[in-house]
Motif scaffolding. Structure first.
Motif, PDB file in Angstrom:
ATOM      1  N   LEU A  34       0.878  -1.349   0.109  1.00 23.67           N
ATOM      2  CA  LEU A  34       0.053  -0.010  -0.098  1.00 23.67           C
ATOM      3  C   LEU A  34       0.905   1.312  -0.047  1.00 23.67           C
ATOM      4  N   GLU A  35       1.741   1.287   0.622  1.00 25.48           N
ATOM      5  CA  GLU A  35       2.802   2.474   1.031  1.00 25.48           C
ATOM      6  C   GLU A  35       3.664   2.483  -0.487  1.00 25.48           C
ATOM      7  N   ILE A  36       3.962   1.107  -1.046  1.00 25.31           N
ATOM      8  CA  ILE A  36       4.697   1.595  -2.280  1.00 25.31           C
ATOM      9  C   ILE A  36       3.954   1.993  -3.257  1.00 25.31           C
ATOM     10  N   GLU A  37       2.621   1.742  -3.467  1.00 26.49           N
ATOM     11  CA  GLU A  37       1.711   1.978  -4.334  1.00 26.49           C
ATOM     12  C   GLU A  37       1.372   3.826  -3.975  1.00 26.49           C
ATOM     13  N   ALA A  38       1.263   4.228  -2.933  1.00 29.77           N
ATOM     14  CA  ALA A  38       1.007   5.532  -2.439  1.00 29.77           C
ATOM     15  C   ALA A  38       2.248   6.421  -3.104  1.00 29.77           C
ATOM     16  N   ARG A  39       3.476   5.869  -2.856  1.00 33.21           N
ATOM     17  CA  ARG A  39       4.643   6.475  -3.149  1.00 33.21           C
ATOM     18  C   ARG A  39       4.972   6.557  -4.840  1.00 33.21           C
ATOM     19  N   LYS A  40       4.191   5.696  -5.356  1.00 33.91           N
ATOM     20  CA  LYS A  40       4.428   5.330  -6.778  1.00 33.91           C
ATOM     21  C   LYS A  40       6.125   4.878  -6.923  1.00 33.91           C
ATOM     22  N   LEU A  41       6.789   4.291  -5.870  1.00 25.71           N
ATOM     23  CA  LEU A  41       7.958   3.779  -5.976  1.00 25.71           C
ATOM     24  C   LEU A  41       8.331   3.081  -7.208  1.00 25.71           C
ATOM     25  N   TYR A  42       7.420   2.192  -7.376  1.00 23.54           N
ATOM     26  CA  TYR A  42       7.683   1.228  -8.830  1.00 23.54           C
ATOM     27  C   TYR A  42       7.896   2.254 -10.070  1.00 23.54           C
ATOM     28  N   LEU A  43       7.323   3.412 -10.130  1.00 22.02           N
ATOM     29  CA  LEU A  43       7.647   4.227 -11.451  1.00 22.02           C
ATOM     30  C   LEU A  43       8.932   4.639 -11.311  1.00 22.02           C
ATOM     31  N   GLU A  44       9.442   5.042  -9.963  1.00 17.46           N
ATOM     32  CA  GLU A  44      10.739   5.573 -10.015  1.00 17.46           C
ATOM     33  C   GLU A  44      11.723   4.441 -10.342  1.00 17.46           C
ATOM     34  N   LEU A  45      11.736   3.127  -9.992  1.00 19.12           N
ATOM     35  CA  LEU A  45      12.358   2.023 -10.264  1.00 19.12           C
ATOM     36  C   LEU A  45      12.288   1.574 -11.835  1.00 19.12           C
ATOM     37  N   GLY A  46      11.478   2.334 -12.381  1.00 19.77           N
ATOM     38  CA  GLY A  46      11.451   1.999 -13.874  1.00 19.77           C
ATOM     39  C   GLY A  46      10.485   0.978 -14.425  1.00 19.77           C
ATOM     40  N   TYR A  47       9.330   0.629 -13.598  1.00 16.49           N
ATOM     41  CA  TYR A  47       8.308  -0.426 -13.741  1.00 16.49           C
ATOM     42  C   TYR A  47       6.903   0.492 -14.068  1.00 16.49           C
ATOM     43  N   GLY A  48       6.239   0.235 -15.095  1.00 12.42           N
ATOM     44  CA  GLY A  48       5.272   0.905 -15.285  1.00 12.42           C
ATOM     45  C   GLY A  48       3.937   0.620 -14.605  1.00 12.42           C
ATOM     46  N   SER A  49       3.948  -0.299 -13.885  1.00 14.23           N
ATOM     47  CA  SER A  49       2.810  -0.585 -12.721  1.00 14.23           C
ATOM     48  C   SER A  49       3.347  -1.318 -11.697  1.00 14.23           C
ATOM     49  N   ILE A  50       2.424  -1.087 -10.434  1.00 15.41           N
ATOM     50  CA  ILE A  50       2.927  -2.092  -9.316  1.00 15.41           C
ATOM     51  C   ILE A  50       2.864  -3.629  -9.537  1.00 15.41           C
ATOM     52  N   PHE A  51       2.089  -4.125 -10.458  1.00  9.70           N
ATOM     53  CA  PHE A  51       2.021  -5.212 -10.660  1.00  9.70           C
ATOM     54  C   PHE A  51       3.114  -5.794 -11.355  1.00  9.70           C
ATOM     55  N   LEU A  52       3.900  -5.254 -12.395  1.00  7.38           N
ATOM     56  CA  LEU A  52       5.076  -5.424 -12.768  1.00  7.38           C
ATOM     57  C   LEU A  52       6.290  -5.288 -11.765  1.00  7.38           C
ATOM     58  N   PHE A  53       6.307  -4.557 -10.979  1.00 10.00           N
ATOM     59  CA  PHE A  53       7.082  -4.482  -9.945  1.00 10.00           C
ATOM     60  C   PHE A  53       7.062  -5.759  -8.811  1.00 10.00           C
ATOM     61  N   ALA A  54       5.754  -5.933  -8.756  1.00  5.26           N
ATOM     62  CA  ALA A  54       5.645  -7.160  -7.747  1.00  5.26           C
ATOM     63  C   ALA A  54       6.102  -8.407  -8.350  1.00  5.26           C
ATOM     64  N   VAL A  55       5.896  -8.609  -9.747  1.00  2.00           N
ATOM     65  CA  VAL A  55       6.523  -9.802 -10.473  1.00  2.00           C
ATOM     66  C   VAL A  55       8.012  -9.769 -10.671  1.00  2.00           C
ATOM     67  N   LYS A  56       8.549  -8.735 -11.172  1.00  2.81           N
ATOM     68  CA  LYS A  56       9.893  -8.765 -11.478  1.00  2.81           C
ATOM     69  C   LYS A  56      10.776  -8.260 -10.441  1.00  2.81           C
ATOM     70  N   VAL A  57      10.348  -7.576  -9.225  1.00 10.63           N
ATOM     71  CA  VAL A  57      11.128  -7.266  -8.126  1.00 10.63           C
ATOM     72  C   VAL A  57      11.037  -8.055  -7.119  1.00 10.63           C
ATOM     73  N   LEU A  58       9.747  -8.369  -6.537  1.00  7.50           N
ATOM     74  CA  LEU A  58       9.101  -9.122  -5.458  1.00  7.50           C
ATOM     75  C   LEU A  58       9.400 -10.394  -5.669  1.00  7.50           C
ATOM     76  N   GLY A  59       9.301 -10.893  -7.053  1.00  4.79           N
ATOM     77  CA  GLY A  59       9.426 -12.313  -7.249  1.00  4.79           C
ATOM     78  C   GLY A  59       8.101 -12.977  -7.086  1.00  4.79           C
ATOM     79  N   TYR A  60       6.934 -12.385  -7.211  1.00  6.35           N
ATOM     80  CA  TYR A  60       5.926 -13.181  -7.024  1.00  6.35           C
ATOM     81  C   TYR A  60       5.375 -13.791  -8.632  1.00  6.35           C
ATOM     82  N   SER A  61       4.347 -14.984  -8.567  1.00  8.74           N
ATOM     83  CA  SER A  61       3.980 -15.285  -9.852  1.00  8.74           C
ATOM     84  C   SER A  61       2.922 -14.178 -10.059  1.00  8.74           C
ATOM     85  N   GLU A  62       2.297 -14.368 -11.309  1.00  9.57           N
ATOM     86  CA  GLU A  62       1.562 -13.345 -11.775  1.00  9.57           C
ATOM     87  C   GLU A  62       0.266 -13.385 -10.921  1.00  9.57           C
ATOM     88  N   ALA A  63      -0.083 -14.765 -10.805  1.00  8.98           N
ATOM     89  CA  ALA A  63      -1.431 -14.898  -9.883  1.00  8.98           C
ATOM     90  C   ALA A  63      -1.365 -14.267  -8.399  1.00  8.98           C
TER      91      ALA A  63
END
Length: 271
Positions: A34-63
């Motif tokens: 929630l805080e990551i989305e509020a700060r839009k931190l994923y944008l600063e790190l070069g990801y277009g959405s928090i979904f891509l950030f969660a998959v690429k950086v946090l290592g979650y599966s898409e589901a």
């Protein structure tokens, strides 16, 4: 720690303690997302959405990423849900479902809070939760999309069948055929007590009586099994020992408990 040396009750209690910790961690993860989305931190790190950030950086599966993001967004608009997650009253699947259904219904905060109370039972399934929520929000039942492949001969036969039924739509024709088959089965001859297996009519009666749930009850804590899948009709007194295939001598068990009962009898020298 060697788990094989633990007593059964200790093993179960340790597992419960771990699940409590798991729920607490999940609550914290959602809070961090929630805080990551509020700060839009994923944008600063070069990801277009928090979904891509969660998959690429946090290592979650898409589901897994999608469920957590939906859960996080529901908590954002309904903070009352977060302590329920930590207490284990609300699981991740139902929380993400809440977000999807409430979004579709354009629900108010008050409606979301009321919806929480509908599905906070620990044992409620995703299907039960969706039915309750769609009913509460007065949404149409979810349509199921079924794709069927058939050769040309079968297709032409199906077209003729629909014409005979007077139902031009596939779904309506299938429903009419199913209802017709159901009526035929209800008129079948009653079960013979000497038969080896339960027939259609007896099986239906047994399942209805069991409320489509396994009827095994633990002798340790009195807990009844909740399994509703691949249910089997089992003889209480085994058939080879003279037990009849009757309503009084039959019960509904899931495959796992049916096997367990079998091996228990085998261990007792009955088999």
């Amino acid at each position: 720690m060697n788990l094989k040396n633990l007593k059964n009750e200790v093993l179960v209690q340790n597992t419960k303690n771990l699940i409590k910790e798991e729920n607490r961690i999940l609550s914290k993860v959602l809070e961090h997302l929630l805080e990551i989305e509020a700060r839009k931190l994923y944008l600063e790190l070069g990801y277009g959405s928090i979904f891509l950030f969660a998959v690429k950086v946090l290592g979650y599966s898409e589901a897994s990423a999608q469920r957590r993001i939906e859960a996080m967004r529901f908590i954002k608009k309904t903070p009352e849900a977060q302590p329920m997650v930590e207490r284990g009253q609300l699981n991740l699947s139902n929380l993400s479902l809440l977000e999807r259904v409430s979004k579709e219904a354009q629900a108010t905060h008050e409606q979301n809070v009321a919806a929480l109370n509908l599905i906070q039972e620990e044992t409620i399934s995703a299907a039960e939760a969706e039915t309750k929520l769609r009913g509460y929000f007065k949404l149409e039942s979810k349509k199921r999309v079924v794709k069927i492949e058939m050769d040309e001969d079968t297709y032409q036969l199906w077209v003729k069948t629909k014409a005979k039924l007077g139902e031009p739509k596939d779904a309506s024709a299938i429903k009419k055929l199913c209802e017709s088959q159901e009526r035929k089965e209800q008129t079948k001859v009653r079960q013979s007590p000497t038969a080896r297996t339960a027939g259609v009519v007896l099986r239906r009666e047994l399942l209805k009586e069991a409320e489509h749930r396994c009827q095994y009850v633990s002798q340790i804590n009195g807990k009844r099994c909740d399994n509703q899948h691949f249910l089997q009709c089992d003889h209480i007194v085994p058939h080879f020992l003279g037990g009849g295939t009757t309503r009084q001598n039959m019960r509904v068990l899931c495959p796992q408990h049916n096997r367990m009962v079998y091996y228990n009898l085998k261990g007792q020298g009955v088999l």
